[in-house]
Scaffold this motif. Structure first.
Motif, PDB file in Angstrom:
ATOM      1  N   ALA A  57       0.779   0.133  12.773  1.00  0.00           N
ATOM      2  CA  ALA A  57       0.282  -1.062  12.086  1.00  0.00           C
ATOM      3  C   ALA A  57      -0.042  -0.749  10.627  1.00  0.00           C
ATOM      4  O   ALA A  57       0.292  -1.534   9.716  1.00  0.00           O
ATOM      5  CB  ALA A  57      -0.953  -1.593  12.810  1.00  0.00           C
ATOM      6  N   THR A  58      -0.655   0.395  10.381  1.00  0.00           N
ATOM      7  CA  THR A  58      -0.992   0.794   9.007  1.00  0.00           C
ATOM      8  C   THR A  58       0.263   0.968   8.161  1.00  0.00           C
ATOM      9  O   THR A  58       0.325   0.527   7.009  1.00  0.00           O
ATOM     10  CB  THR A  58      -1.808   2.097   9.020  1.00  0.00           C
ATOM     11  N   ALA A  59       1.297   1.613   8.733  1.00  0.00           N
ATOM     12  CA  ALA A  59       2.555   1.808   8.001  1.00  0.00           C
ATOM     13  C   ALA A  59       3.174   0.462   7.625  1.00  0.00           C
ATOM     14  O   ALA A  59       3.703   0.295   6.516  1.00  0.00           O
ATOM     15  CB  ALA A  59       3.527   2.623   8.853  1.00  0.00           C
ATOM     16  N   ALA A  60       3.100  -0.505   8.533  1.00  0.00           N
ATOM     17  CA  ALA A  60       3.657  -1.829   8.253  1.00  0.00           C
ATOM     18  C   ALA A  60       2.909  -2.513   7.109  1.00  0.00           C
ATOM     19  O   ALA A  60       3.520  -3.138   6.230  1.00  0.00           O
ATOM     20  CB  ALA A  60       3.614  -2.684   9.515  1.00  0.00           C
ATOM     21  N   VAL A  61       1.588  -2.389   7.103  1.00  0.00           N
ATOM     22  CA  VAL A  61       0.787  -3.000   6.031  1.00  0.00           C
ATOM     23  C   VAL A  61       1.110  -2.343   4.691  1.00  0.00           C
ATOM     24  O   VAL A  61       1.290  -3.024   3.663  1.00  0.00           O
ATOM     25  CB  VAL A  61      -0.718  -2.889   6.343  1.00  0.00           C
ATOM     26  N   VAL A  62       1.220  -1.016   4.681  1.00  0.00           N
ATOM     27  CA  VAL A  62       1.580  -0.299   3.449  1.00  0.00           C
ATOM     28  C   VAL A  62       2.949  -0.760   2.950  1.00  0.00           C
ATOM     29  O   VAL A  62       3.153  -0.986   1.746  1.00  0.00           O
ATOM     30  CB  VAL A  62       1.572   1.227   3.695  1.00  0.00           C
ATOM     31  N   GLY A  63       3.901  -0.927   3.884  1.00  0.00           N
ATOM     32  CA  GLY A  63       5.238  -1.374   3.505  1.00  0.00           C
ATOM     33  C   GLY A  63       5.243  -2.768   2.911  1.00  0.00           C
ATOM     34  O   GLY A  63       5.923  -3.033   1.907  1.00  0.00           O
ATOM     35  N   ALA A  64       4.472  -3.694   3.510  1.00  0.00           N
ATOM     36  CA  ALA A  64       4.414  -5.070   2.995  1.00  0.00           C
ATOM     37  C   ALA A  64       3.833  -5.097   1.590  1.00  0.00           C
ATOM     38  O   ALA A  64       4.321  -5.821   0.705  1.00  0.00           O
ATOM     39  CB  ALA A  64       3.584  -5.940   3.942  1.00  0.00           C
ATOM     40  N   LYS A  65       2.802  -4.283   1.374  1.00  0.00           N
ATOM     41  CA  LYS A  65       2.189  -4.255   0.039  1.00  0.00           C
ATOM     42  C   LYS A  65       3.115  -3.597  -0.979  1.00  0.00           C
ATOM     43  O   LYS A  65       3.153  -4.010  -2.146  1.00  0.00           O
ATOM     44  CB  LYS A  65       0.849  -3.524   0.112  1.00  0.00           C
ATOM     45  N   ALA A  66       3.880  -2.579  -0.552  1.00  0.00           N
ATOM     46  CA  ALA A  66       4.829  -1.940  -1.464  1.00  0.00           C
ATOM     47  C   ALA A  66       5.919  -2.912  -1.900  1.00  0.00           C
ATOM     48  O   ALA A  66       6.343  -2.903  -3.056  1.00  0.00           O
ATOM     49  CB  ALA A  66       5.445  -0.711  -0.792  1.00  0.00           C
ATOM     50  N   LEU A  67       6.360  -3.739  -0.966  1.00  0.00           N
ATOM     51  CA  LEU A  67       7.387  -4.741  -1.284  1.00  0.00           C
ATOM     52  C   LEU A  67       6.795  -5.985  -1.924  1.00  0.00           C
ATOM     53  O   LEU A  67       7.527  -6.854  -2.405  1.00  0.00           O
ATOM     54  CB  LEU A  67       8.141  -5.136  -0.008  1.00  0.00           C
TER      55      LEU A  67
END
Length: 586
Positions: A519-529
């Protein structure tokens, strides 16, 4: 000749065509010359069955329906005077648009080996109840009270039967059988079945028929004379199955309350029926909140939502809140990978197809690769687990037909996990599995694929089908078969290696099991994009462990694929936060 006598003559052997028809003029107190228990109500967990023919008059039935609990769906069945009940509460009640069918158990013929590959049992554990409710939620049905079902799991009056996959013990279907004889000493020794639901993701054929047959056989063994059921008038597939099993129409009706659960049954068709399921789920949630909907382009799923002075145009889950920069980052898979890698996230090795020599070196290095177009969606042009140079070149040619450059990517074995984020929060997570078929011993692989495609299309509004293309033929050949061969009974094979819903894949909710690191990796990815609504495709060893790679980001994830998670609700919350409500009925 009396009307009731004429009704009797239309039924085989001049049997009563419906319960209490010949006794309705005298009422339930002298039901077939015998006294029965008055005002019979059965709590089924999702709502109450109100046996209206045991009540003394329409007012009692109408008043009982008005006592429906929030979040439940009560059904008044076997009404003597449905028109009078409706007249007493015209703005609160409606006549259910369903037909009633009856199977005379003396005429029923059982079928040997009907349940190949599955076993049917009563509820045995809390895990069974959880699985049962998962299926109900996935089919848009009201979930049942877990405590009530556990208390009644050994009841002979209220019998929930579960179909389970023999290989995995996974629950794939459910049905409720109600024994009228035991509930209120029914002189006609009747019974009924309710809440039939089959897991939309199962690859087993005939689950619904197996459950109906099992319930009928159990009711017959317990001394019942017939089984009744109610089915929506336009559920033609189910009606055809019931007629095949020997059910016939009877003049019996049901009345329900006008609540949010039943809204689609009494509100009439909405103007958004032309939209695909991914737009429809959003539009329906908007309409529930009194948000104005203007369909701009039904074919391409564009619509505008307006509330107060705010208007937002959407294409399914893609809205004006997603910037052009964020969208372009997701559209190019090489760019997506670069942004995610720079954010410290795990991604597979990748290169742009660049001549036979370099392509072969990449294949030799990783031994198994994925070949896909750099742009595109829905799994088009994607070949998975490519291991030979000749197959790679064919896959490159296929991917090249969809425009742009072609990507070669390290194939990472594991489960295909989709995580959906809205407003930078995880809303849903689901494992996506490639399409599989199970042999009957009579049908060819091509026929089984066609049947599975038809089932998937019906369940997804035409969005999911298994294409009979080169990729499907390649996967079948790897399994040692051809399209024209008859698959042995009970044998299950995977017919494509991509798990996309649009190419026949199935999706299974795992939100509650998701490891926090994923879940944390997904949140980091959304913010990066910098994208407020996104669906990430992960490959994981298992959803309960932290190991992963991210292979794609989808700027327009299908929200209709993730029930029972509140994806549409959270999407409308993002667009119109002022319309949020503390609680919502399911």
């Amino acid at each position: 000749m009396k009307a009731t006598q004429a009704l009797h003559m239309t039924s085989p052997r001049q049997r009563p065509i419906g319960p209490t028809v010949k006794n309705w003029e005298v009422g339930p107190a002298t039901y077939q010359g015998r006294r029965v228990k008055p005002k019979v109500i059965l709590d089924c967990g999702w709502g109450r069955l109100i046996f209206a023919h045991t009540f003394t008059g329409p007012e009692e039935v109408a008043s009982t329906l008005m006592q429906e609990r929030p979040g439940h769906r009560d059904i008044a069945f076997y009404l003597r005077d449905p028109h009078v009940v409706l007249a007493l509460r015209p703005h609160k009640l409606f006549l259910d648009p369903s037909h009633t069918f009856r199977l005379w158990l003396s005429d029923y013929q059982s079928v040997a080996n009907q349940k190949s590959g599955m076993v049917i049992t009563p509820i045995q554990s809390e895990a069974d109840v959880t699985a049962l409710n998962r299926i109900y939620a996935a089919r848009g049905m009201v979930t049942a009270d877990s405590d009530l079902l556990m208390r009644n799991r050994r009841s002979k009056k209220l019998c929930y039967f579960l179909a389970k996959d023999q290989a995995t013990n996974e629950v794939i279907g459910v049905i409720l059988a109600v024994n009228h004889r035991l509930i209120f000493d029914d002189p006609e020794k009747g019974s009924s079945i309710w809440s039939l639901a089959v897991d939309p993701q199962t690859h087993y054929p005939g689950v619904g028929e197996a459950l109906i047959r099992h319930a009928a056989e159990r009711m017959k063994a317990r001394g019942c004379n017939y089984v009744d059921l109610s089915v929506l008038h336009d559920n033609y597939e189910a009606i055809a199955l019931y007629r095949k099993l020997g059910f016939g129409r009877i003049p019996v009706f049901a009345v329900k309350t006008r609540n949010t659960i039943n809204e689609k049954l009494f509100a009439g068709p909405s103007p958004d029926q032309r939209l695909n399921p991914y737009a429809t789920i959003i539009v329906n949630e908007a309409r529930r909140r009194s948000i104005d909907v203007d369909v701009l382009d039904a074919e391409n799923a564009y619509f505008r939502l307006t509330f107060g002075g705010r208007s937002i145009t959407c294409r399914e889950s893609l809205s004006e809140l997603t910037s052009a920069i964020a969208m372009s980052r997701c559209a190019d898979k090489t760019l997506t990978r670069r942004v995610l890698k720079e954010a410290g996230l795990s991604v597979p090795a990748q290169m742009v197809a660049d001549g036979r020599k370099r392509n072969s070196e990449f294949l030799d290095q990783y031994r198994s690769i994925v070949v896909k177009p750099a742009t595109g969606e829905q799994g088009t042009g994607v070949s998975v687990d490519v291991r030979r140079a000749k197959e790679m070149e064919s896959a490159i040619t296929l991917a090249g037909k969809y425009g742009g450059h072609v990507i070669l990517e390290q194939y990472v074995k594991g489960e295909d996990l989709r995580i959906v984020l809205i407003n930078y929060e995880v809303v849903a997570a689901a494992v996506r599995r490639p399409p599989r078929i199970t042999g009957t011993g009579h049908h060819t692989i091509a026929e089984l694929i066609d049947r599975q495609s038809q089932r998937r299309a019906r369940l997804t509004g035409g969005e999911s089908r298994i294409p009979l293309d080169g990729e499907t033929r390649r996967c079948i050949k790897e399994g040692g078969y051809t399209l024209t061969e008859v698959l042995p009974k009970g044998k299950t094979i995977t017919v494509r290696k991509t798990a996309n819903l649009h190419t026949g894949g199935t999706i299974h909710d795992v939100t509650g099991k998701l490891h926090p690191d994923l879940a944390t990796a997904a949140v980091v990815g959304a913010k990066a994009l910098a994208i407020p609504v996104v669906g990430f495709d992960f490959i994981v060893t298992t959803v309960s462990k932290p190991h992963y790679v991210i292979i794609e980001a989808n700027e327009r994830p299908g929200l209709a694929n993730h029930e029972p998670q509140p994806t549409a609700e959270r999407f409308i919350d993002l667009l119109f936060p002022q319309t949020k409500t503390p609680t919502k009925l399911k």
